[in-house]
Design a protein around this motif. Structure first.
Motif, short mmCIF file in Angstrom:
data_model
loop_
_atom_site.label_atom_id
_atom_site.label_comp_id
_atom_site.label_asym_id
_atom_site.label_seq_id
_atom_site.Cartn_x
_atom_site.Cartn_y
_atom_site.Cartn_z
N LYS A 105 0.83 -1.21 0.00
CA LYS A 105 0.00 0.00 0.00
C LYS A 105 0.87 1.26 0.00
CE LYS A 105 -3.82 2.25 2.44
NZ LYS A 105 -4.63 2.37 1.22
N SER B 17 2.05 2.36 -3.41
CA SER B 17 1.02 2.50 -4.44
C SER B 17 1.18 3.77 -5.27
CB SER B 17 -0.37 2.46 -3.79
OG SER B 17 -0.51 3.53 -2.87
N ALA C 98 -1.79 -1.36 -5.42
CA ALA C 98 -2.54 -0.71 -4.34
C ALA C 98 -3.75 -1.51 -3.90
CB ALA C 98 -2.97 0.68 -4.79
N SER C 99 -4.32 -2.30 -4.78
CA SER C 99 -5.54 -3.03 -4.45
C SER C 99 -5.29 -4.05 -3.33
CB SER C 99 -6.06 -3.77 -5.68
OG SER C 99 -7.11 -4.65 -5.33
N PRO C 100 -6.19 -4.13 -2.34
CA PRO C 100 -6.04 -5.16 -1.29
C PRO C 100 -6.02 -6.57 -1.85
CG PRO C 100 -7.68 -3.52 -0.66
CD PRO C 100 -7.33 -3.25 -2.10
#
Length: 407
Positions: free
Chosen positions: A242, A245, A252-254
């Motif tokens: 994160k 990102s 960045a995506s979980p």
């Protein structure tokens, strides 16, 4: 001794595997709770990291005692106590609104629970009930079960967090861990009192003998590195992705972090199983050295090459294959040198070193991040430690001591 009352290998692998799957699977997903819990409560990452670090430290410090009790009185009562503590710990984490209560629940209760529901106790059962020629292989299977738990539970935990929030997700996990209670009864050793009569060496004598053994001390040093690396990655990989990102927006995506942690669990199944197979045919110390060196190479490539979802997945797959493959090899060396009479306790002793490393990896990951604003220094420490572990495992001698009981 009447061996007809021994637990069958299939029974131990199924229910021992289920116990480890639940215990290890839930804990492997704690890193996913880092950001939602700290954000919801206004805590720094250091607070969450300290809880997980304390959890690992307590797990390691108390494991020799729990192992000695399991060797002395049998594993059933130990596992039942651990199951109850696990449930209470998860409920406490869910309901905590301050750092102290959260740390007591997640650090103290779950740390104690893990001493009674993970590898050392299960390996003691295996050692007492499985023939030496199948011991390393069966330990690899048990470790693979823990890996399957990570693969299964991490996507599930992320789904629970997304669908219900972190608090309710922890309560649902508490309900799931209640399955440990009937599982413990399926692992009850009816012939345990007969097994316990073997050998006249006390636990204290066995511990003193182990600590004076050079190979045992070298195993401890290598296992420290193992703990540092895997817990740092498990707890801090998601925040690390994160943080980057802005430079690498694709990570960045979980989903990227969740997929990476799940891939670690998936490939860990193959890695731990392979370690059990290879450990039957090749010197286990050389396999351990190769694992630690390979980890350093994989980490170096991950942090120094351009970051992308694919590079993250490749790193996760490589680390997954190397993740817990140290466990069956390390414990098999302990059993080979000292026998199985005090295996749960001796496994607990060497595991304490692992958990000291875990404490350092979890805590200093958060501490150095808060001080420097970056995880780079901790990654570099992990690389250097891997090289040290590679070297210290090479001179280990795998010879059995003369009086070791190897049932």
């Amino acid at each position: 001794m009447n061996t007809s009352k021994k637990l069958s290998l299939t029974q131990i692998l199924i229910f021992g595997g289920l116990m480890v799957t639940l215990s290890m699977g839930v804990r492997h997903g704690f890193g996913l709770f880092n950001l939602p819990i700290t954000a919801a409560n206004g805590w720094g990452r250091e607070s969450f990291a300290l809880t997980i670090a304390l959890q690992n430290l307590i797990w390691g410090a108390v494991q020799p005692i729990t192992g000695a009790l399991a060797d002395r009185y049998g594993a059933l009562k130990i596992m039942l106590t651990g199951a109850v503590l696990y449930i209470l710990g998860l409920i406490g984490m869910a309901l905590s609104t301050d750092v102290l209560s959260f740390t007591i629940a997640g650090g103290l209760f779950i740390g104690l629970a893990q001493t009674a529901t993970t590898y050392s106790v299960i390996y003691g059962i295996l050692g007492r009930n499985v023939s030496p020629e199948k011991r390393v292989w069966s330990m690899g299977i048990a470790a693979a079960a823990g890996s399957f738990g990570q693969f299964l539970m991490i996507p599930l935990e992320q789904g629970l967090i997304s669908g219900f929030g972190a608090q309710d997700a922890l309560l649902i996990l508490a309900l799931m861990t209640s399955l440990m209670i009937p599982t413990a009864f399926m692992l009850r050793e009816k012939n345990f009192l007969q097994t316990h009569q073997l050998g006249d060496q006390t636990a204290l004598e066995a511990a003193k003998e182990a600590w004076t053994n050079t190979s045992f001390r070298l195993l401890n040093l290598g296992y420290f590195v193992c703990g540092f690396q895997v817990v740092f990655i498990a707890v801090h990989l998601a925040p690390y992705l994160k943080d980057l990102s802005s430079t690498y927006p694709a990570v960045a995506s979980p989903t990227v972090a969740t997929t990476a942690l799940a891939l670690i669990g998936l490939f860990n199944i193959f890695g731990t199983y392979s370690a059990g197979i290879f450990g039957q045919h090749f010197p286990k110390r050389l396999l351990l050295s190769g694992i630690y060196l390979s980890r350093s190479i994989a980490i170096a490539a991950f942090i120094w090459l351009p970051l992308s979802p694919m590079s993250t997945y490749v790193f996760a797959a490589l680390m997954g294959f190397l993740w817990l493959s140290t466990i069956p090899l390390t414990n098999a060396i302990v059993a080979q040198i000292f026998g199985v009479r005090h295996l749960s306790m001796l496994s607990g002793l060497v595991f304490f070193s692992h958990q000291l490393g875990s404490f350092c990896g979890a805590f200093f990951g958060g501490y150095l991040y808060d001080r420097t604003g970056s995880y780079l220094l901790v990654w570099e420490i992990a690389i250097a430690l891997g090289v040290v572990a590679f070297m210290v495992n090479l001179p280990i001698k795998e010879r059995a001591i003369r009086h070791a009981v190897t049932i």
